[in-house]
Design a protein around this motif. Sequence first.
Motif, PDB file in Angstrom:
ATOM      1  N   LEU A  51      79.814  -0.654 -42.035  1.00  0.00           N
ATOM      2  CA  LEU A  51      79.443  -1.174 -40.708  1.00  0.00           C
ATOM      3  C   LEU A  51      78.866  -2.384 -40.505  1.00  0.00           C
ATOM      4  N   GLY A  52      78.532  -3.125 -41.994  1.00  0.00           N
ATOM      5  CA  GLY A  52      78.254  -4.450 -42.082  1.00  0.00           C
ATOM      6  C   GLY A  52      76.867  -4.567 -42.808  1.00  0.00           C
ATOM      7  N   LEU A  53      76.492  -5.736 -42.510  1.00  0.00           N
ATOM      8  CA  LEU A  53      74.975  -6.180 -43.303  1.00  0.00           C
ATOM      9  C   LEU A  53      73.616  -5.751 -42.608  1.00  0.00           C
ATOM     10  N   GLY A  54      74.012  -4.924 -41.747  1.00  0.00           N
ATOM     11  CA  GLY A  54      72.506  -4.532 -40.701  1.00  0.00           C
ATOM     12  C   GLY A  54      71.543  -4.062 -41.848  1.00  0.00           C
ATOM     13  N   PRO A  55      71.578  -3.209 -42.455  1.00  0.00           N
ATOM     14  CA  PRO A  55      70.543  -2.615 -43.528  1.00  0.00           C
ATOM     15  C   PRO A  55      69.567  -3.874 -44.144  1.00  0.00           C
ATOM     16  N   LEU A  56      70.270  -4.675 -44.362  1.00  0.00           N
ATOM     17  CA  LEU A  56      69.661  -5.966 -45.298  1.00  0.00           C
ATOM     18  C   LEU A  56      69.001  -6.882 -44.664  1.00  0.00           C
ATOM     19  N   GLN A  57      69.004  -6.887 -43.139  1.00  0.00           N
ATOM     20  CA  GLN A  57      68.396  -7.818 -42.439  1.00  0.00           C
ATOM     21  C   GLN A  57      66.845  -8.158 -42.848  1.00  0.00           C
TER      22      GLN A  57
ATOM     23  N   VAL B 155      65.307  -8.090 -45.364  1.00  0.00           N
ATOM     24  CA  VAL B 155      64.920  -8.850 -46.799  1.00  0.00           C
ATOM     25  C   VAL B 155      65.916  -9.735 -46.960  1.00  0.00           C
ATOM     26  N   ALA B 156      66.528 -10.239 -45.944  1.00  0.00           N
ATOM     27  CA  ALA B 156      67.715 -11.233 -45.980  1.00  0.00           C
ATOM     28  C   ALA B 156      67.123 -12.528 -46.270  1.00  0.00           C
TER      29      ALA B 156
ATOM     30  N   SER C  11      74.394 -15.854 -42.708  1.00  0.00           N
ATOM     31  CA  SER C  11      73.752 -17.210 -42.410  1.00  0.00           C
ATOM     32  C   SER C  11      72.268 -17.094 -42.607  1.00  0.00           C
ATOM     33  N   ALA C  12      71.423 -15.692 -42.768  1.00  0.00           N
ATOM     34  CA  ALA C  12      70.149 -15.521 -42.834  1.00  0.00           C
ATOM     35  C   ALA C  12      69.734 -15.594 -44.272  1.00  0.00           C
ATOM     36  N   PHE C  13      70.630 -15.458 -45.147  1.00  0.00           N
ATOM     37  CA  PHE C  13      70.313 -15.118 -46.480  1.00  0.00           C
ATOM     38  C   PHE C  13      70.256 -16.677 -47.208  1.00  0.00           C
TER      39      PHE C  13
ATOM     40  N   PRO D 260      84.498 -15.173 -45.585  1.00  0.00           N
ATOM     41  CA  PRO D 260      83.467 -15.290 -44.647  1.00  0.00           C
ATOM     42  C   PRO D 260      82.998 -16.540 -44.415  1.00  0.00           C
ATOM     43  N   GLU D 261      83.242 -17.154 -43.311  1.00  0.00           N
ATOM     44  CA  GLU D 261      82.599 -18.526 -43.038  1.00  0.00           C
ATOM     45  C   GLU D 261      81.347 -18.863 -43.091  1.00  0.00           C
ATOM     46  N   SER D 262      80.623 -17.720 -42.959  1.00  0.00           N
ATOM     47  CA  SER D 262      79.242 -17.797 -43.099  1.00  0.00           C
ATOM     48  C   SER D 262      78.442 -18.289 -44.440  1.00  0.00           C
ATOM     49  N   LEU D 263      79.426 -18.005 -45.320  1.00  0.00           N
ATOM     50  CA  LEU D 263      78.770 -18.218 -46.736  1.00  0.00           C
ATOM     51  C   LEU D 263      79.011 -19.678 -46.933  1.00  0.00           C
ATOM     52  N   THR D 264      79.604 -20.646 -46.191  1.00  0.00           N
ATOM     53  CA  THR D 264      79.578 -22.138 -46.394  1.00  0.00           C
ATOM     54  C   THR D 264      78.192 -22.812 -46.139  1.00  0.00           C
ATOM     55  N   SER D 265      77.374 -22.026 -45.463  1.00  0.00           N
ATOM     56  CA  SER D 265      76.085 -22.801 -45.051  1.00  0.00           C
ATOM     57  C   SER D 265      74.988 -22.275 -46.325  1.00  0.00           C
ATOM     58  N   LEU D 266      75.445 -21.366 -47.288  1.00  0.00           N
ATOM     59  CA  LEU D 266      74.291 -20.983 -48.308  1.00  0.00           C
ATOM     60  C   LEU D 266      74.375 -22.138 -49.494  1.00  0.00           C
TER      61      LEU D 266
END
Length: 683
Positions: A490-496, A498-499, A522-524, A541-547
């Motif tokens: 269901l996604g990355l919810g459980p990791l928020q 410690v992100a 984007s939060a990592f 995942p497009e959000s990886l481009t900001s890391l």
Amino acid sequence: MALIALTIFLCIAFLDTGWGSKPAAYHRLCKLVGATAYCNGRKLSSVLEDLPDETEELFLDANVIQALKNASLAQFHVLQSLSLCENGLKLIEPGAFLGTRSLSILSVANNALSTNYSVTAAALCTLPVLKKLDLSGNQLTEAMMATLVQHLSSLEYLSLARNAIMRLDDSHFRNLPNLQYLDLQQNYIFEIEVGAFKVVRGLQHLNLAYNYIPCIVQFDLTQLRMLNVSNNHIEWFLAAESDVTFELETLDLSHNHLLFFPLLPRENKLRTLLLAHNQLNFYGNFSNNSSESLVQLLFLDGNITNITTHDLWGESTHSNLSYLTFLDLSWNQLWYLPDRFFEGIVSLAYLNLSHNCLKMVHLQERGLFNTLIDLDLSYNQLLDLQINLGLGSSLSSLERLNLSNNRLHGLPAKIFSQTPKITTVDFSKNPIKICAPYGENSSCVDLSNIGSMRNLYLAACDLEMLSSHMLKGTSLACLDLSNNPRLLLLGLGPLQEVAQSLQVLSLRQTGLSATGTKLDFSAFQKLVSLDLSENSLDIFPESLTSLHLHTLNLRRNSLHTLPQHITQTQLGRSLHVIYLSQNPYDCCRMSWWDTLHSLGTISIADRSQVTCNYSSRFFSVVRLPESILQVCKWQTADMTLLYLVLILPTCLTLLVASVIISLTFRQHILRIVKSRYTTSSPY
């Protein structure tokens, strides 16, 4: 003119006096640094005669000096250190060292001094202050060795490693009262007579590793501080029964055939005990008759016969181990630990019990809890771990806990409330359950509010989808959740939680899918290493481009292409290493590959293994056939120009045809029109 002549005269006079001679640092063959001459690997067959007389250290390694002649070192009156390793040296003539009375360090390792050892021994006798001698790798037997060192009473360090020594007795080191360090590793020693080292009263470090020693009994070297007998065939280690305090601090018995826990000196200063890779076990549970566990040993010393009795199956060490800080019992056959095994071990900081057969560990000694820093119980069969933290006791120093590869379902309740310094916990390959926030289930592990924890490993724990607050109150830097296939469906919810602190994150085979859920990374922003391999990602995942990632692993997914603009983003500027193999890339959509490869700052670690798909066949991207490249160029080319090229001739043909028809039938058409529509005009 007179001024020029005067200048030339002064220059000649300057050179004649030697003031303008070349500095010693520019010797034709050797590198001179201060009073040290480095002449290694120059194919020299003898000692150079034009070196500075004040040389104190001379290195002549890796040359072809087969004989050190008489008086070849006569000019070096202050020479203190000489190295002649790897020369094929066969002979040192008796007068070779007569001019170097201050030589204190001599290294002649990896030569052939066994050829003329008696002559070489005569040369060594002329070194009255020699303190360090390296004779390793010279094919020496015990008789040759004894001859070479018999008159070197000043020796403090002696290396005889990698020779052909087979047995030792008290005659071999009789004249070495000042010897402190003795290296005998990698020989063929299978017998050591009682008292062989007792004549060396100052010996503190003894290395007997990699030999064929079958046992050590009546060990009585009270002055010895370090003993390394690893990689032998030792089955028993028995110290002499004595109330004298042994100075022994380090004992390495690893990689042997020990069946019983060693019988250590009753009074000692042992700090490090290494027993890994043996066959150790405790047998108290198997013996009902105490007399069956006793063994009598018969010692013959000339006409004297001594019989001693030892209880090999006894579970108590009967030794004072209050100084012990490092104990390695890994890679043995331990089925259990005796109830009071750790009694009196009050300084232990590092305990390794990994790779054994333990099913239950019960720790109850309070003294152990206060000092333990690193506890490794990995690769056992643990079903239960009991730690009795009574009133006023806690694991106050524990920093690292490794419980991986066991069968644990849980831990003692609130164990982490007693570990204020814990930084690393490894639960990998255990069927544990993670507690939900504020849960009261005693069979689960509560990982919330452990403020000191920085590294958490939960790989292959068969974890289900986790609560979004399971890691609340932690500041993890490294988290491994790999090989839990249903964990992040269901996604990355459980990791928020410690992100914002994570730097290393492994999500290999965790059920991630870019189409099923929106993956927002984007939060990592502190991540430097991310493993997304073995998932079902078919879209990058497009959000990886900001890391600011340094390492990214995308192996074994379902990716058909990568974004063309990836090199122009923050990710493209920070990325150093990327893994891309085992994805079904489209061979005709590989423009991103050329861009990535031409960038030069990103290393494709598995470059040779990257393949692409064309007509249900996979080809190496590095060696893609030219025919496929050409077909792909046509398929991906701009079709507007192609259509213009095809339509233009047709249009021109129609236009020409129209003109010809018009010109051919123009007069006829005009007549018909005129005849039909023209009428006479009245005047």
